[in-house]
Design a protein around this motif. Sequence first.
Motif, PDB file in Angstrom:
ATOM      1  N   ILE A 228       0.839  -1.199   0.000  1.00  4.83           N
ATOM      2  CA  ILE A 228       0.000   0.000   0.000  1.00  4.83           C
ATOM      3  C   ILE A 228       0.875   1.250   0.000  1.00  4.83           C
ATOM      4  O   ILE A 228       0.624   2.203  -0.749  1.00  4.83           O
ATOM      5  N   ILE A 229       1.922   1.236   0.829  1.00  3.32           N
ATOM      6  CA  ILE A 229       2.838   2.387   0.885  1.00  3.32           C
ATOM      7  C   ILE A 229       3.503   2.582  -0.474  1.00  3.32           C
ATOM      8  O   ILE A 229       3.588   3.710  -0.982  1.00  3.32           O
ATOM      9  N   GLN A 230       3.960   1.474  -1.082  1.00  6.65           N
ATOM     10  CA  GLN A 230       4.598   1.571  -2.400  1.00  6.65           C
ATOM     11  C   GLN A 230       3.602   2.068  -3.450  1.00  6.65           C
ATOM     12  O   GLN A 230       3.953   2.907  -4.293  1.00  6.65           O
ATOM     13  N   LEU A 231       2.388   1.558  -3.404  1.00  5.30           N
ATOM     14  CA  LEU A 231       1.376   1.989  -4.367  1.00  5.30           C
ATOM     15  C   LEU A 231       1.040   3.467  -4.189  1.00  5.30           C
ATOM     16  O   LEU A 231       0.878   4.198  -5.167  1.00  5.30           O
ATOM     17  N   LYS A 232       0.952   3.897  -2.930  1.00  2.00           N
ATOM     18  CA  LYS A 232       0.687   5.317  -2.675  1.00  2.00           C
ATOM     19  C   LYS A 232       1.829   6.170  -3.213  1.00  2.00           C
ATOM     20  O   LYS A 232       1.590   7.229  -3.796  1.00  2.00           O
TER      21      LYS A 232
ATOM     22  N   THR B 136       3.814   5.351  -5.672  1.00  2.00           N
ATOM     23  CA  THR B 136       3.711   5.294  -7.137  1.00  2.00           C
ATOM     24  C   THR B 136       2.614   6.230  -7.633  1.00  2.00           C
ATOM     25  O   THR B 136       2.812   6.972  -8.599  1.00  2.00           O
ATOM     26  N   VAL B 137       1.473   6.203  -6.955  1.00  2.00           N
ATOM     27  CA  VAL B 137       0.365   7.098  -7.336  1.00  2.00           C
ATOM     28  C   VAL B 137       0.808   8.548  -7.207  1.00  2.00           C
ATOM     29  O   VAL B 137       0.548   9.376  -8.085  1.00  2.00           O
ATOM     30  N   GLY B 138       1.500   8.857  -6.117  1.00  2.00           N
ATOM     31  CA  GLY B 138       1.988  10.231  -5.921  1.00  2.00           C
ATOM     32  C   GLY B 138       2.959  10.628  -7.021  1.00  2.00           C
ATOM     33  O   GLY B 138       2.878  11.737  -7.564  1.00  2.00           O
ATOM     34  N   ALA B 139       3.883   9.719  -7.358  1.00  2.00           N
ATOM     35  CA  ALA B 139       4.857  10.025  -8.420  1.00  2.00           C
ATOM     36  C   ALA B 139       4.156  10.199  -9.762  1.00  2.00           C
ATOM     37  O   ALA B 139       4.493  11.112 -10.533  1.00  2.00           O
ATOM     38  N   LEU B 140       3.174   9.341 -10.038  1.00  2.00           N
ATOM     39  CA  LEU B 140       2.432   9.461 -11.298  1.00  2.00           C
ATOM     40  C   LEU B 140       1.632  10.757 -11.342  1.00  2.00           C
ATOM     41  O   LEU B 140       1.564  11.412 -12.393  1.00  2.00           O
ATOM     42  N   ARG B 141       1.029  11.122 -10.222  1.00  2.00           N
ATOM     43  CA  ARG B 141       0.295  12.400 -10.166  1.00  2.00           C
ATOM     44  C   ARG B 141       1.238  13.562 -10.444  1.00  2.00           C
ATOM     45  O   ARG B 141       0.910  14.481 -11.192  1.00  2.00           O
ATOM     46  N   GLU B 142       2.398  13.497  -9.813  1.00  2.00           N
ATOM     47  CA  GLU B 142       3.379  14.566 -10.002  1.00  2.00           C
ATOM     48  C   GLU B 142       3.826  14.627 -11.462  1.00  2.00           C
ATOM     49  O   GLU B 142       3.923  15.708 -12.049  1.00  2.00           O
ATOM     50  N   GLU B 143       4.066  13.453 -12.042  1.00  2.00           N
ATOM     51  CA  GLU B 143       4.480  13.403 -13.453  1.00  2.00           C
ATOM     52  C   GLU B 143       3.375  13.938 -14.361  1.00  2.00           C
ATOM     53  O   GLU B 143       3.644  14.691 -15.305  1.00  2.00           O
ATOM     54  N   MET B 144       2.126  13.557 -14.062  1.00  2.47           N
ATOM     55  CA  MET B 144       1.006  14.057 -14.865  1.00  2.47           C
ATOM     56  C   MET B 144       0.887  15.571 -14.726  1.00  2.47           C
ATOM     57  O   MET B 144       0.635  16.274 -15.708  1.00  2.47           O
ATOM     58  N   GLU B 145       1.075  16.067 -13.531  1.00  2.94           N
ATOM     59  CA  GLU B 145       0.996  17.511 -13.300  1.00  2.94           C
ATOM     60  C   GLU B 145       2.102  18.228 -14.073  1.00  2.94           C
ATOM     61  O   GLU B 145       1.872  19.281 -14.667  1.00  2.94           O
ATOM     62  N   GLU B 146       3.296  17.629 -14.052  1.00  2.00           N
ATOM     63  CA  GLU B 146       4.410  18.205 -14.814  1.00  2.00           C
ATOM     64  C   GLU B 146       4.097  18.208 -16.307  1.00  2.00           C
ATOM     65  O   GLU B 146       4.362  19.193 -17.003  1.00  2.00           O
ATOM     66  N   MET B 147       3.536  17.094 -16.782  1.00  2.00           N
ATOM     67  CA  MET B 147       3.190  17.000 -18.206  1.00  2.00           C
ATOM     68  C   MET B 147       2.129  18.045 -18.558  1.00  2.00           C
ATOM     69  O   MET B 147       2.207  18.691 -19.605  1.00  2.00           O
ATOM     70  N   ARG B 148       1.143  18.214 -17.682  1.00  2.00           N
ATOM     71  CA  ARG B 148       0.091  19.204 -17.926  1.00  2.00           C
ATOM     72  C   ARG B 148       0.703  20.603 -17.945  1.00  2.00           C
ATOM     73  O   ARG B 148       0.388  21.419 -18.817  1.00  2.00           O
ATOM     74  N   PHE B 149       1.589  20.874 -17.005  1.00  2.00           N
ATOM     75  CA  PHE B 149       2.252  22.176 -16.944  1.00  2.00           C
ATOM     76  C   PHE B 149       3.080  22.408 -18.212  1.00  2.00           C
ATOM     77  O   PHE B 149       3.025  23.489 -18.807  1.00  2.00           O
ATOM     78  N   ASP B 150       3.844  21.376 -18.625  1.00  2.00           N
ATOM     79  CA  ASP B 150       4.660  21.500 -19.842  1.00  2.00           C
ATOM     80  C   ASP B 150       3.779  21.726 -21.063  1.00  2.00           C
ATOM     81  O   ASP B 150       4.117  22.519 -21.946  1.00  2.00           O
ATOM     82  N   LYS B 151       2.645  21.032 -21.108  1.00  2.00           N
ATOM     83  CA  LYS B 151       1.729  21.189 -22.238  1.00  2.00           C
ATOM     84  C   LYS B 151       1.177  22.614 -22.265  1.00  2.00           C
ATOM     85  O   LYS B 151       1.145  23.260 -23.318  1.00  2.00           O
ATOM     86  N   GLU B 152       0.751  23.109 -21.102  1.00  2.00           N
ATOM     87  CA  GLU B 152       0.229  24.478 -21.035  1.00  2.00           C
ATOM     88  C   GLU B 152       1.312  25.480 -21.423  1.00  2.00           C
ATOM     89  O   GLU B 152       1.035  26.459 -22.134  1.00  2.00           O
ATOM     90  N   LYS B 153       2.528  25.207 -20.976  1.00  2.00           N
ATOM     91  CA  LYS B 153       3.650  26.087 -21.300  1.00  2.00           C
ATOM     92  C   LYS B 153       3.895  26.083 -22.812  1.00  2.00           C
ATOM     93  O   LYS B 153       4.101  27.139 -23.413  1.00  2.00           O
ATOM     94  N   SER B 154       3.830  24.907 -23.432  1.00  2.00           N
ATOM     95  CA  SER B 154       4.021  24.798 -24.882  1.00  2.00           C
ATOM     96  C   SER B 154       2.904  25.524 -25.634  1.00  2.00           C
ATOM     97  O   SER B 154       3.158  26.215 -26.621  1.00  2.00           O
ATOM     98  N   VAL B 155       1.682  25.350 -25.154  1.00  2.63           N
ATOM     99  CA  VAL B 155       0.545  26.020 -25.790  1.00  2.63           C
ATOM    100  C   VAL B 155       0.711  27.534 -25.685  1.00  2.63           C
ATOM    101  O   VAL B 155       0.514  28.267 -26.664  1.00  2.63           O
ATOM    102  N   GLN B 156       1.086  28.007 -24.499  1.00  5.28           N
ATOM    103  CA  GLN B 156       1.280  29.450 -24.319  1.00  5.28           C
ATOM    104  C   GLN B 156       2.406  29.961 -25.213  1.00  5.28           C
ATOM    105  O   GLN B 156       2.287  31.034 -25.816  1.00  5.28           O
ATOM    106  N   ALA B 157       3.485  29.177 -25.317  1.00  2.00           N
ATOM    107  CA  ALA B 157       4.604  29.577 -26.181  1.00  2.00           C
ATOM    108  C   ALA B 157       4.144  29.633 -27.636  1.00  2.00           C
ATOM    109  O   ALA B 157       4.513  30.561 -28.384  1.00  2.00           O
TER     110      ALA B 157
END
Length: 146
Positions: free
Chosen positions: A53-57, A59-80
Amino acid sequence: MDTPHQNDELHQAQVDNRDLKATIEAMREKLDQLHADTQGRIQNAVAAANDEIIQLKATVGALREEMEEMRFDKEKSVQAAIVSSTEENTQLKATIAALREELERKEVEHMEKTQHVERQSRDEAAQLKQMVQALRGKMEASGADE
């Protein structure tokens, strides 16, 4: 009185009783050991499940962070892209305005040159007409003299 046969039976009953108590005690110990083993396995399973459960949590946290980074990068690319597109549009509009101004200036220059040429032609034609009239007048005057 007690007969030897009764004594033997009593002794046998005591031995059987002692053997049964020993068996019961051994079974109790075995049951306690099984219970302890079961509890140990349960605790190990719970600990393993908690670790998972700790490992899955994590992993979920890391995936959320990665998704957030991807969303931020996408928004940054769109703005650029929007900024780049806006800058390009502004440059194109400025180029169009400059070309339009140059075209209008060239048209004005062309009209002025055309008017100048037409004026020169009229002036030259007027001079030629005056010359023709003057020469006619001289010819008539010289023909009248003869």
